[in-house]
Design a protein around this motif. Structure first.
Motif, PDB file in Angstrom:
ATOM      1  N   THR A  48      -0.696   4.677   7.513  1.00 58.91           N
ATOM      2  CA  THR A  48      -1.043   3.602   6.571  1.00 58.91           C
ATOM      3  C   THR A  48      -2.272   4.024   5.750  1.00 58.91           C
ATOM      4  N   TYR A  93       8.660 -18.569   0.888  1.00 60.09           N
ATOM      5  CA  TYR A  93       7.499 -17.699   1.163  1.00 60.09           C
ATOM      6  C   TYR A  93       6.310 -18.563   1.599  1.00 60.09           C
ATOM      7  N   CYS A 162      17.183  -7.651   6.211  1.00 55.24           N
ATOM      8  CA  CYS A 162      15.770  -7.462   5.833  1.00 55.24           C
ATOM      9  C   CYS A 162      15.194  -8.674   5.108  1.00 55.24           C
ATOM     10  N   TYR A 211       8.400   4.518  -3.897  1.00 50.87           N
ATOM     11  CA  TYR A 211       8.120   3.098  -4.109  1.00 50.87           C
ATOM     12  C   TYR A 211       6.735   3.019  -4.753  1.00 50.87           C
ATOM     13  N   CYS A 220       5.392  -8.918  -9.270  1.00 48.02           N
ATOM     14  CA  CYS A 220       5.168 -10.095  -8.412  1.00 48.02           C
ATOM     15  C   CYS A 220       4.187 -11.061  -9.099  1.00 48.02           C
ATOM     16  N   ASP A 246       2.425 -14.315  -5.260  1.00 49.12           N
ATOM     17  CA  ASP A 246       2.865 -13.009  -5.778  1.00 49.12           C
ATOM     18  C   ASP A 246       4.129 -12.558  -5.050  1.00 49.12           C
ATOM     19  N   VAL A 247       5.260 -13.043  -5.559  1.00 49.86           N
ATOM     20  CA  VAL A 247       6.551 -12.754  -4.927  1.00 49.86           C
ATOM     21  C   VAL A 247       7.551 -12.236  -5.949  1.00 49.86           C
ATOM     22  N   CYS A 248       8.631 -11.672  -5.474  1.00 45.09           N
ATOM     23  CA  CYS A 248       9.730 -11.202  -6.322  1.00 45.09           C
ATOM     24  C   CYS A 248      10.984 -11.216  -5.451  1.00 45.09           C
ATOM     25  N   GLY A 249      11.125 -10.192  -4.599  1.00 46.24           N
ATOM     26  CA  GLY A 249      12.203 -10.206  -3.605  1.00 46.24           C
ATOM     27  C   GLY A 249      13.572  -9.808  -4.125  1.00 46.24           C
TER      28      GLY A 249
HETATM   29  C1  B12 Z   1       0.101  -5.565   0.394  1.00 43.96           C
HETATM   30  C2  B12 Z   1       1.472  -6.167   0.508  1.00 43.96           C
HETATM   31  C3  B12 Z   1       2.263  -6.184  -0.620  1.00 43.96           C
HETATM   32  C4  B12 Z   1       1.843  -5.485  -1.923  1.00 43.96           C
HETATM   33  C5  B12 Z   1       2.080  -3.978  -1.747  1.00 43.96           C
HETATM   34  C6  B12 Z   1       3.465  -3.678  -1.142  1.00 43.96           C
HETATM   35  C7  B12 Z   1       3.582  -2.587  -0.091  1.00 43.96           C
HETATM   36  N1  B12 Z   1       4.817  -2.321   0.262  1.00 43.96           N
HETATM   37  O1  B12 Z   1       2.658  -1.999   0.407  1.00 43.96           O
HETATM   38  C8  B12 Z   1       2.764  -6.201  -2.949  1.00 43.96           C
HETATM   39  C9  B12 Z   1       2.056  -7.446  -3.442  1.00 43.96           C
HETATM   40  C10 B12 Z   1       3.229  -5.369  -4.127  1.00 43.96           C
HETATM   41  C11 B12 Z   1       3.914  -6.647  -2.035  1.00 43.96           C
HETATM   42  C12 B12 Z   1       5.189  -6.857  -2.461  1.00 43.96           C
HETATM   43  C13 B12 Z   1       6.213  -7.298  -1.640  1.00 43.96           C
HETATM   44  N2  B12 Z   1       6.091  -7.735  -0.393  1.00 43.96           N
HETATM   45 CO1  B12 Z   1       4.491  -7.514   0.660  1.00 43.96          CO
HETATM   46  N3  B12 Z   1       3.065  -7.267   1.847  1.00 43.96           N
HETATM   47  C14 B12 Z   1       1.931  -6.695   1.735  1.00 43.96           C
HETATM   48  C15 B12 Z   1       1.173  -6.725   3.063  1.00 43.96           C
HETATM   49  C16 B12 Z   1       0.102  -7.828   2.992  1.00 43.96           C
HETATM   50  C17 B12 Z   1       0.562  -5.408   3.478  1.00 43.96           C
HETATM   51  C18 B12 Z   1       1.501  -4.195   3.297  1.00 43.96           C
HETATM   52  C19 B12 Z   1       0.749  -2.898   3.370  1.00 43.96           C
HETATM   53  O2  B12 Z   1      -0.399  -2.788   3.702  1.00 43.96           O
HETATM   54  N4  B12 Z   1       1.374  -1.859   3.020  1.00 43.96           N
HETATM   55  C20 B12 Z   1       0.753  -0.548   3.193  1.00 43.96           C
HETATM   56  C21 B12 Z   1       1.646   0.377   3.905  1.00 43.96           C
HETATM   57  C22 B12 Z   1       0.903   1.658   4.200  1.00 43.96           C
HETATM   58  O3  B12 Z   1       2.063  -0.185   5.152  1.00 43.96           O
HETATM   59  P1  B12 Z   1       3.501  -0.865   5.278  1.00 43.96           P
HETATM   60  O4  B12 Z   1       4.135  -0.914   3.948  1.00 43.96           O
HETATM   61  O5  B12 Z   1       3.353  -2.169   5.985  1.00 43.96           O
HETATM   62  O6  B12 Z   1       4.283   0.121   6.276  1.00 43.96           O
HETATM   63  C23 B12 Z   1       4.478   1.494   5.907  1.00 43.96           C
HETATM   64  C24 B12 Z   1       4.078   2.432   7.028  1.00 43.96           C
HETATM   65  O7  B12 Z   1       4.533   1.876   8.257  1.00 43.96           O
HETATM   66  C25 B12 Z   1       4.865   3.667   6.594  1.00 43.96           C
HETATM   67  N5  B12 Z   1       5.492   4.423   7.657  1.00 43.96           N
HETATM   68  C26 B12 Z   1       6.263   4.008   8.660  1.00 43.96           C
HETATM   69  N6  B12 Z   1       6.674   5.032   9.384  1.00 43.96           N
HETATM   70  C27 B12 Z   1       6.141   6.123   8.816  1.00 43.96           C
HETATM   71  C28 B12 Z   1       6.278   7.436   9.149  1.00 43.96           C
HETATM   72  C29 B12 Z   1       5.589   8.384   8.365  1.00 43.96           C
HETATM   73  C30 B12 Z   1       5.737   9.793   8.733  1.00 43.96           C
HETATM   74  C31 B12 Z   1       4.771   7.971   7.272  1.00 43.96           C
HETATM   75  C32 B12 Z   1       4.002   8.954   6.446  1.00 43.96           C
HETATM   76  C33 B12 Z   1       4.685   6.615   6.939  1.00 43.96           C
HETATM   77  C34 B12 Z   1       5.383   5.731   7.720  1.00 43.96           C
HETATM   78  O8  B12 Z   1       5.964   3.215   5.793  1.00 43.96           O
HETATM   79  C35 B12 Z   1       5.943   1.821   5.734  1.00 43.96           C
HETATM   80  C36 B12 Z   1       6.596   1.313   4.460  1.00 43.96           C
HETATM   81  O9  B12 Z   1       5.965   1.817   3.320  1.00 43.96           O
HETATM   82  C37 B12 Z   1       2.309  -7.090   4.084  1.00 43.96           C
HETATM   83  C38 B12 Z   1       1.851  -7.991   5.262  1.00 43.96           C
HETATM   84  C39 B12 Z   1       1.158  -7.152   6.303  1.00 43.96           C
HETATM   85  N7  B12 Z   1      -0.089  -7.444   6.573  1.00 43.96           N
HETATM   86  O10 B12 Z   1       1.751  -6.236   6.860  1.00 43.96           O
HETATM   87  C40 B12 Z   1       3.357  -7.771   3.185  1.00 43.96           C
HETATM   88  C41 B12 Z   1       4.853  -7.435   3.418  1.00 43.96           C
HETATM   89  C42 B12 Z   1       5.009  -5.940   3.548  1.00 43.96           C
HETATM   90  N8  B12 Z   1       5.493  -7.879   2.189  1.00 43.96           N
HETATM   91  C43 B12 Z   1       6.661  -8.374   2.361  1.00 43.96           C
HETATM   92  C44 B12 Z   1       7.532  -8.755   1.305  1.00 43.96           C
HETATM   93  C45 B12 Z   1       8.773  -9.531   1.705  1.00 43.96           C
HETATM   94  C46 B12 Z   1       7.247  -8.410  -0.020  1.00 43.96           C
HETATM   95  C47 B12 Z   1       8.102  -8.606  -1.282  1.00 43.96           C
HETATM   96  C48 B12 Z   1       9.618  -8.649  -1.126  1.00 43.96           C
HETATM   97  C49 B12 Z   1       7.599  -9.825  -2.097  1.00 43.96           C
HETATM   98  C50 B12 Z   1       8.201 -11.163  -1.784  1.00 43.96           C
HETATM   99  N9  B12 Z   1       7.810 -11.751  -0.649  1.00 43.96           N
HETATM  100  O11 B12 Z   1       8.997 -11.671  -2.536  1.00 43.96           O
HETATM  101  C51 B12 Z   1       7.639  -7.389  -2.113  1.00 43.96           C
HETATM  102  C52 B12 Z   1       8.441  -6.127  -1.749  1.00 43.96           C
HETATM  103  C53 B12 Z   1       7.689  -4.857  -1.849  1.00 43.96           C
HETATM  104  C54 B12 Z   1       8.369  -3.640  -1.293  1.00 43.96           C
HETATM  105  N10 B12 Z   1       9.596  -3.316  -1.694  1.00 43.96           N
HETATM  106  O12 B12 Z   1       7.749  -2.961  -0.453  1.00 43.96           O
HETATM  107  C55 B12 Z   1       7.034  -8.447   3.840  1.00 43.96           C
HETATM  108  C56 B12 Z   1       8.060  -7.375   4.200  1.00 43.96           C
HETATM  109  C57 B12 Z   1       9.261  -7.890   4.963  1.00 43.96           C
HETATM  110  C58 B12 Z   1      10.247  -6.779   5.286  1.00 43.96           C
HETATM  111  N11 B12 Z   1      11.499  -7.168   5.480  1.00 43.96           N
HETATM  112  O13 B12 Z   1       9.912  -5.629   5.415  1.00 43.96           O
HETATM  113  C59 B12 Z   1       5.618  -8.242   4.533  1.00 43.96           C
HETATM  114  C60 B12 Z   1       5.640  -7.506   5.862  1.00 43.96           C
HETATM  115  C61 B12 Z   1       5.006  -9.652   4.693  1.00 43.96           C
HETATM  116  C62 B12 Z   1       5.507 -10.418   5.909  1.00 43.96           C
HETATM  117  N12 B12 Z   1       4.621 -11.173   6.538  1.00 43.96           N
HETATM  118  O14 B12 Z   1       6.648 -10.346   6.292  1.00 43.96           O
HETATM  119  N13 B12 Z   1       3.499  -6.747  -0.750  1.00 43.96           N
END
Ligand code: B12
Length: 262
Positions: A48, A93, A162, A211, A220, A246-249
């Protein structure tokens, strides 16, 4: 113990959706337990970013409960047309996020009554606006808890699809952790078919190799401003969003992985 926790969550959601002020209904939650000492949690900062917190920053001797609250098909279908998020999607949401607070409080109380500790990470609802990352990734943990695998849409896809939202609670309950799933749930990752999520992402934030979270956020924010304009200064009305979110989905609806997975 795992069944008991799962039942607390499932029963809470069933009762919560009966409340007069709630318009959203949900499908049955999925629950998993992550090993806080799993290699992918121990190295969560590499996956992350460097400021991500560790489960032991929340509670000593931790295990993590991860749960997924799946949306219903009518919420998802309401969000297929138009470039803005639908009102129903925005409301789902908001109502899910409000429910999370109450459900987590309830679960923490139940766990404390059993003589154990539980807490949510306070940073989970926030993200750093310069990098669009949170110091607590629910779905990174939910993946380790065996709830799903990541799709090309960057969403964690469960056996129920999802389309829904995740939360995680850190606890010291004595439970055996679940293992990450081995089989890919994303059709493209599995057999190079599909990519419907990429087609639906009109902003260009999603491609098959990348992405772009900044493009995604800009999109969003369009829904945020639109609903803020429509409802931001109005008294809350049942069935309508309360201002903007801030949603889209579009990348999670009308897909083979939106709902049940084979
Ligand atoms: C910041 C945030 C946003 C930001 C940035 C998006 C992003 N993807 O990072 C914005 C505002 C743009 C956004 C948009 C959306 N979001 Co949002 N968002 C968050 C939030 C608060 C943090 C996510 C974060 O820090 N991302 C940073 C990355 C580093 O972490 P991650 O994405 O969670 O996980 C990654 C790592 O695990 C990595 N990873 C995993 N395994 C491995 C292995 C290796 C080798 C490596 C290198 C990496 C790796 O890959 C993952 C995916 O990228 C979370 C809630 C939370 N606290 O978790 C919700 C969350 C991710 N969002 C969510 C949703 C639903 C959305 C939207 C659909 C909007 C909507 N609700 O209509 C869009 C879709 C975006 C998309 N396609 O990813 C859901 C996801 C549900 C799901 N089924 O996965 C969450 C979990 C909220 C929730 N409580 O459920 N979001």
């Amino acid at each position: 113990m795992k069944n008991l926790i799962t039942n607390f969550i499932v029963d809470f959601v069933r009762e919560y959706e009966k409340r007069d002020e709630i318009s959203t209904t949900w499908r049955e939650p999925l629950v998993g337990f992550a090993d806080a000492y799993h290699e992918q949690i121990m190295h969560i900062r590499d996956y992350t970013f460097e400021e991500h917190l560790m489960p032991s920053d929340v509670i000593e001797d931790p295990t993590i409960i991860a749960y997924f609250i799946p949306f219903t098909k009518d919420i998802a279908d309401s969000n297929i047309e138009r470039e803005l998020a639908s009102e129903k999607w925005t409301l789902a949401y908001q109502e899910t996020n409000e429910m999370f607070i109450k459900l987590n409080d309830y679960l923490i109380k139940k766990i404390e009554e059993m003589g154990y500790k539980a807490a949510v990470c306070k940073e989970a609802g926030d993200f750093k606006t310069d990098i669009l990352k949170s110091k607590w990734s629910h779905r990174h943990i939910a993946r380790v808890a065996g709830l799903g695998t990541f799709g090309i849409n960057n969403m964690l896809i469960t056996k129920e699809g999802c389309c829904g939202r995740y939360f995680t609670i850190v606890t010291n309950l004595p439970v055996s952790p679940d293992k990450p799933l081995e089989e890919e749930k994303c059709l493209y990752k599995k057999n190079k078919s599909c990519l419907m999520c990429v087609k639906h992402c009109f902003s260009g934030a999603l491609s098959k190799d990348n992405y772009d979270r900044f493009k995604c956020y800009e999109t969003c924010l369009k829904s945020f401003y639109e609903y803020e304009k429509l409802y931001g200064d109005k008294e809350p009305q049942k069935g309508k969003p309360k201002g903007g979110s801030d949603v889209c989905g579009k990348c999670v609806v009308n897909l083979p992985c939106s709902f049940k997975q084979p």
